[in-house]
Each structure stands twice: as C-alpha cells, then as structure tokens.
Design an enzyme around this catalytic site. Structure first.
Site, mmCIF file in Angstrom:
data_model
loop_
_atom_site.group_PDB
_atom_site.id
_atom_site.type_symbol
_atom_site.label_atom_id
_atom_site.label_comp_id
_atom_site.label_asym_id
_atom_site.label_seq_id
_atom_site.Cartn_x
_atom_site.Cartn_y
_atom_site.Cartn_z
ATOM 1 C CG ASP A 1 97.315 64.873 31.993
ATOM 2 O OD1 ASP A 1 96.549 65.483 32.622
ATOM 3 O OD2 ASP A 1 97.165 64.622 30.673
ATOM 4 C CG ASP B 1 91.695 65.219 30.016
ATOM 5 O OD1 ASP B 1 92.262 64.714 28.986
ATOM 6 O OD2 ASP B 1 92.572 65.691 30.980
ATOM 7 N N GLY B 2 89.552 63.746 27.461
ATOM 8 C CA GLY B 2 89.602 62.371 27.144
ATOM 9 C C GLY B 2 88.936 61.893 25.832
ATOM 10 N N GLY C 1 94.818 65.415 23.061
ATOM 11 C CA GLY C 1 96.106 64.719 23.219
ATOM 12 C C GLY C 1 96.498 64.256 21.913
#
Length: 228
Positions: free
Chosen positions: A36, A179-180, A201
């Site tokens: 990122d 993503d997330g 992540g």
C-alpha cells in the site's frame, strides 16, 4: 477448482523487521505481497514509497516475490513509472487520482505490468463502463482506505456480487480482489460472492503463527470449492 489467492498486506507488518516479516508470510504460503502506497493527500496516511521496495527487492530471499502495488496517491503517473521499473507485477490505482484513466492504464501496460482499478466503498461502478476490457484486475475496498485494522463493511458484499456478474458477462480474464477487514470469520462469505484475491493484513500479521493462520484461511477456501 477455483484458485483463490492470498495477498498479505504489509501495512500491518512489523516495520522494524519488514523484510523478515515478508519472508515469513511468503514461506508460510502467502501468494503475493500487497504493498500500500499512501501520500497523505489522497488518504490521510503516509506509508512506503519506491525506495523501500527497491531495498526489499535487493534482499536475496524475497527478491522474487510477487508484488501487488496499490497506489492511494494523487497524482499517480510519476509513481507508476518508478514502481514499474522495480518489476512489480500488479499496479492498481483509483480513478479519482488521475485526469485520464485510460491514459494511466496504457502507462502501466507499457511497462508490462498488470493493471488494477481500485474502487473505494462509495465509488460508483459506472467508472468501469469504458475500461472493463482494458484492465486485468478490479480491487474493491471493503473499508475506507487509509489505516489497517478496520472492520469489513457488510454492504460491500452486494458490490462484490455485482462486479462478479459484470466480469463474468464480459468474458474477460479479470481478477476480483477485495481489500479490508478480511478474517477467518468472514472470508467464506466474501469468497462465495465471487472474490478471487483476498488482501489480508491484521488477521495474518497480528497472529502468533503465520503458518497456522494461512493454513486456516486455505482450509476455509477449500470448503468453498467442495460445495461447488
């Protein structure tokens, strides 16, 4: 059998031992590294630039890693050139960050990288109308971009479903990345709506055992294939 890919987001890694953390997650079975890039303008956070990645690329045991770069910067074109020269595999950018989306797509392709278009939770899907045949990947943000450790936004599931239908209808070989906020409790549902690549992540880097965590994600995804 559908192939699911895990992309470990180094935004959640231990920055004091970044190279070691990357090596450890790759050794544990991560398919790629999600990198990122934030400039404190497009989003209110400041992260890594090309110099850090160049340094990581020089580390022998991780220099062949697959790099999935997500640019949350404005403008993007100059950074695209710098990252492309580091032999990254995928470069994703947000349509709001450029004056000419198609020109930016062509720029990425001119360096031999795969092109991703990243959409924030509130970005309308009409931005895909004229570029669906020109991109390799659609990155759907399932949190508001900027900081790690956020919760998955449930309404994004419907967006995943719609984008999956658009991709299938186009008959193009486009990957759908989310993503997330992805964790062991919700990855099954996210996968069942049509996701190909999962950016993870905190759920990986905050775990005690990368091997066990990544294996657990794989086991959940195997169940998706078994049910089809």
């Amino acid at each position: 059998m559908k192939k699911f890919l895990l992309s470990s987001s180094v935004l959640s890694a231990n920055f004091s031992r970044l190279g070691e953390d990357i090596f450890d997650v790759l050794k544990s079975g991560s398919d790629m590294i999600h990198y990122d890039v934030m400039d404190n303008h497009y989003v209110k956070n400041l992260t890594f630039g090309p110099i850090v990645l160049e340094s990581l690329r020089s580390v022998e045991k991780i220099k062949s890693m697959v790099i999935d770069v997500h640019l949350m910067t404005c403008p993007v074109d100059d950074l695209i050139i710098k990252f492309a020269k580091l032999d990254v595999n995928i470069i994703s950018f947000h349509p709001e960050s450029t004056n000419n989306v198609e020109k930016t797509i062509k720029l990425i392709k001119s360096y031999g990288c795969k092109v991703g278009l990243a959409l924030n939770p509130l970005t309308p899907l009409c931005v895909l109308d004229n570029v669906l045949d020109k991109i390799d990947l659609i990155l759907l943000m399932s949190v508001n971009p900027g900081f790690p450790g956020q919760k998955f936004i449930p309404s994004i599931l419907n967006k995943i479903r719609i984008v999956r239908e658009l991709i299938d209808k186009s008959k193009k070989n486009i990957l759908l990345e989310v993503d997330g906020g992805i964790n062991l409790s919700n990855i099954f549902k996210i996968a069942s709506f049509g996701t190909d690549i999962f950016v993870i992540g905190s759920a990986i880097f905050n775990s005690i055992n990368y091997d066990l965590t990544i294996r657990s994600f794989r086991d959940v995804l195997k169940n998706i294939n078994c049910k089809k």
